[in-house]
Design a protein around this motif. Structure first.
Motif, PDB file in Angstrom:
ATOM      1  N   PHE A   6     -24.205 -33.438-112.773  1.00 45.22           N
ATOM      2  CA  PHE A   6     -23.733 -32.401-113.678  1.00 45.22           C
ATOM      3  C   PHE A   6     -24.884 -31.566-114.232  1.00 45.22           C
ATOM      4  O   PHE A   6     -25.988 -32.072-114.469  1.00 45.22           O
ATOM      5  CB  PHE A   6     -22.986 -33.024-114.859  1.00 45.22           C
ATOM      6  CG  PHE A   6     -21.609 -33.494-114.517  1.00 45.22           C
ATOM      7  CD1 PHE A   6     -21.402 -34.698-113.860  1.00 45.22           C
ATOM      8  CD2 PHE A   6     -20.491 -32.724-114.847  1.00 45.22           C
ATOM      9  CE1 PHE A   6     -20.128 -35.131-113.540  1.00 45.22           C
ATOM     10  CE2 PHE A   6     -19.215 -33.154-114.531  1.00 45.22           C
ATOM     11  CZ  PHE A   6     -19.025 -34.351-113.879  1.00 45.22           C
ATOM     12  N   GLN A  29     -14.673 -28.753-120.857  1.00 44.55           N
ATOM     13  CA  GLN A  29     -14.684 -29.848-121.820  1.00 44.55           C
ATOM     14  C   GLN A  29     -14.465 -29.312-123.228  1.00 44.55           C
ATOM     15  O   GLN A  29     -15.310 -28.590-123.773  1.00 44.55           O
ATOM     16  CB  GLN A  29     -16.002 -30.622-121.754  1.00 44.55           C
ATOM     17  CG  GLN A  29     -16.017 -31.859-122.643  1.00 44.55           C
ATOM     18  CD  GLN A  29     -17.217 -32.749-122.406  1.00 44.55           C
ATOM     19  OE1 GLN A  29     -18.263 -32.311-121.952  1.00 44.55           O
ATOM     20  NE2 GLN A  29     -17.071 -34.047-122.697  1.00 44.55           N
ATOM     21  N   TYR A  62     -15.746 -27.972-114.411  1.00 46.66           N
ATOM     22  CA  TYR A  62     -14.948 -28.702-115.372  1.00 46.66           C
ATOM     23  C   TYR A  62     -14.988 -27.961-116.707  1.00 46.66           C
ATOM     24  O   TYR A  62     -15.951 -27.264-117.016  1.00 46.66           O
ATOM     25  CB  TYR A  62     -15.499 -30.117-115.600  1.00 46.66           C
ATOM     26  CG  TYR A  62     -15.413 -31.057-114.411  1.00 46.66           C
ATOM     27  CD1 TYR A  62     -16.398 -31.055-113.426  1.00 46.66           C
ATOM     28  CD2 TYR A  62     -14.361 -31.960-114.283  1.00 46.66           C
ATOM     29  CE1 TYR A  62     -16.328 -31.917-112.343  1.00 46.66           C
ATOM     30  CE2 TYR A  62     -14.285 -32.831-113.204  1.00 46.66           C
ATOM     31  CZ  TYR A  62     -15.274 -32.803-112.238  1.00 46.66           C
ATOM     32  OH  TYR A  62     -15.208 -33.669-111.164  1.00 46.66           O
ATOM     33  N   GLY A  77     -14.819 -33.134-128.301  1.00 47.78           N
ATOM     34  CA  GLY A  77     -14.319 -34.484-128.510  1.00 47.78           C
ATOM     35  C   GLY A  77     -13.499 -35.048-127.364  1.00 47.78           C
ATOM     36  O   GLY A  77     -12.967 -36.158-127.475  1.00 47.78           O
ATOM     37  N   GLN A  78     -13.386 -34.305-126.280  1.00 43.21           N
ATOM     38  CA  GLN A  78     -12.597 -34.749-125.137  1.00 43.21           C
ATOM     39  C   GLN A  78     -13.486 -34.918-123.906  1.00 43.21           C
ATOM     40  O   GLN A  78     -14.613 -34.423-123.865  1.00 43.21           O
ATOM     41  CB  GLN A  78     -11.506 -33.724-124.821  1.00 43.21           C
ATOM     42  CG  GLN A  78     -10.551 -33.459-125.967  1.00 43.21           C
ATOM     43  CD  GLN A  78      -9.764 -34.690-126.361  1.00 43.21           C
ATOM     44  OE1 GLN A  78      -9.257 -35.421-125.511  1.00 43.21           O
ATOM     45  NE2 GLN A  78      -9.673 -34.943-127.655  1.00 43.21           N
ATOM     46  N   GLY A  79     -12.967 -35.611-122.911  1.00 39.34           N
ATOM     47  CA  GLY A  79     -13.677 -35.715-121.653  1.00 39.34           C
ATOM     48  C   GLY A  79     -13.516 -34.444-120.832  1.00 39.34           C
ATOM     49  O   GLY A  79     -12.610 -33.645-121.077  1.00 39.34           O
ATOM     50  N   PRO A  80     -14.379 -34.243-119.868  1.00 47.32           N
ATOM     51  CA  PRO A  80     -14.267 -33.053-119.012  1.00 47.32           C
ATOM     52  C   PRO A  80     -12.956 -33.056-118.229  1.00 47.32           C
ATOM     53  O   PRO A  80     -12.471 -34.110-117.817  1.00 47.32           O
ATOM     54  CB  PRO A  80     -15.462 -33.192-118.060  1.00 47.32           C
ATOM     55  CG  PRO A  80     -16.421 -34.092-118.764  1.00 47.32           C
ATOM     56  CD  PRO A  80     -15.566 -35.036-119.546  1.00 47.32           C
ATOM     57  N   PHE A 106     -10.997 -31.185-114.898  1.00 48.54           N
ATOM     58  CA  PHE A 106     -11.247 -30.467-113.651  1.00 48.54           C
ATOM     59  C   PHE A 106     -10.645 -29.067-113.667  1.00 48.54           C
ATOM     60  O   PHE A 106      -9.511 -28.863-114.119  1.00 48.54           O
ATOM     61  CB  PHE A 106     -10.651 -31.274-112.496  1.00 48.54           C
ATOM     62  CG  PHE A 106     -10.595 -30.547-111.185  1.00 48.54           C
ATOM     63  CD1 PHE A 106      -9.391 -30.068-110.690  1.00 48.54           C
ATOM     64  CD2 PHE A 106     -11.745 -30.332-110.449  1.00 48.54           C
ATOM     65  CE1 PHE A 106      -9.332 -29.402-109.485  1.00 48.54           C
ATOM     66  CE2 PHE A 106     -11.698 -29.668-109.237  1.00 48.54           C
ATOM     67  CZ  PHE A 106     -10.495 -29.199-108.755  1.00 48.54           C
ATOM     68  N   PHE A 158     -18.175 -28.439-108.231  1.00 46.68           N
ATOM     69  CA  PHE A 158     -17.023 -28.582-109.120  1.00 46.68           C
ATOM     70  C   PHE A 158     -17.278 -27.819-110.420  1.00 46.68           C
ATOM     71  O   PHE A 158     -18.407 -27.746-110.903  1.00 46.68           O
ATOM     72  CB  PHE A 158     -16.791 -30.050-109.495  1.00 46.68           C
ATOM     73  CG  PHE A 158     -16.624 -30.983-108.336  1.00 46.68           C
ATOM     74  CD1 PHE A 158     -17.730 -31.459-107.641  1.00 46.68           C
ATOM     75  CD2 PHE A 158     -15.367 -31.404-107.951  1.00 46.68           C
ATOM     76  CE1 PHE A 158     -17.586 -32.336-106.578  1.00 46.68           C
ATOM     77  CE2 PHE A 158     -15.207 -32.284-106.892  1.00 46.68           C
ATOM     78  CZ  PHE A 158     -16.315 -32.741-106.210  1.00 46.68           C
ATOM     79  N   LEU A 174     -18.702 -27.080-117.541  1.00 48.73           N
ATOM     80  CA  LEU A 174     -19.659 -27.905-116.805  1.00 48.73           C
ATOM     81  C   LEU A 174     -19.532 -27.661-115.311  1.00 48.73           C
ATOM     82  O   LEU A 174     -18.427 -27.552-114.784  1.00 48.73           O
ATOM     83  CB  LEU A 174     -19.391 -29.391-117.077  1.00 48.73           C
ATOM     84  CG  LEU A 174     -19.644 -29.883-118.501  1.00 48.73           C
ATOM     85  CD1 LEU A 174     -18.952 -31.215-118.736  1.00 48.73           C
ATOM     86  CD2 LEU A 174     -21.129 -30.012-118.772  1.00 48.73           C
TER      87      LEU A 174
END
Lengths: 113, 116
Positions: free
Chosen positions: B107, B37, B35, B40-43, B45, B33, B91
């Protein structure tokens, strides 16, 4: 896809138990609940996963009530090294074709000395 | 054992430049996968491979983004004509089997891209 809600941030002190609650009101029957931890400048790391009741491993415990609409990640006796962002994820337990993880903004835990 | 590795760890690019980001997954992992990011945010997709097949690229933000995994192991994410909004951490994650989202993803440390 079930949406999750968790606090933006939490503060704690070394040696305390920390409980982070995540709500997932629309969780589906087949969904598992998974928590990941992310330190600065690192990728997320799997902590724990559960479906119902309680799961415990060497790192944390996960409490899931009977209705599964929420879950609580419990970190016993935190240390400074537990300072990180914690993500609650809800996803399919069956191979429905969806494999990517859906992260929210997570909970930023700051542990003080 | 060796985990997921990514290179370079940091990349500074001038706007309009092409970049290539590399991911070495855990040996034997079928799923890979990518991703993105933002600070300040989540990963979020980007794309998914099962062995060498790209089965899901629904998260790629534009046709400037291209990913490949020609031999089912190493993967490369290429961004053409980089823009400032491409600045983020990229990521890579791998998992052992092509199961659903309950499968643990491992990861890498990410590549931090800064576009000036």
């Amino acid at each position: 896809l079930a949406k999750t809600t968790q606090p933006i941030s939490m503060d704690s002190y070394e040696g305390q138990e920390v409980n982070i609650t995540c709500s997932h009101n629309n969780i589906a029957t087949n969904d598992y609940i998974t928590w990941y931890q992310q330190f600065p400048s690192q990728g997320p790391r799997f902590i724990i996963q559960g479906y119902k009741t309680k799961v415990t491993n060497e790192v944390a415990s996960l409490f899931i009530p009977a209705d599964r609409k929420s879950s609580t990640l419990s970190l016993p006796r935190v240390s400074l090294s537990d300072t990180a962002v914690y993500y609650c994820l809800v996803g399919d337990g069956m191979d429905t074709g969806r494999r990517a993880l859906t992260f929210g903004s997570g909970t930023r835990l700051q542990v003080q000395p | 054992g060796a985990g997921v590795s990514q290179s370079p760890r940091y990349k500074v690019a001038k706007r309009g430049q092409d970049v290539a980001l590399r991911c070495d997954p855990i040996s034997g992992h079928v799923s890979l996968f990518w991703y993105q990011q933002a600070l300040g945010q989540g990963p979020e997709f980007l794309t998914y491979f099962q062995n060498e097949a790209q089965l899901d690229k629904s998260g790629l933000p534009s046709d400037r983004f291209f990913a490949e995994r020609p031999e089912g192991s190493v993967s490369t994410l290429k961004i053409q004509r980089t823009q400032q909004e491409d600045s983020a951490v990229y990521l890579c994650a791998s998992s052992l089997s092509p199961s659903g989202t309950q499968e643990t993803q491992y990861f890498g440390p990410g590549t931090r891209l800064l576009v000036l």
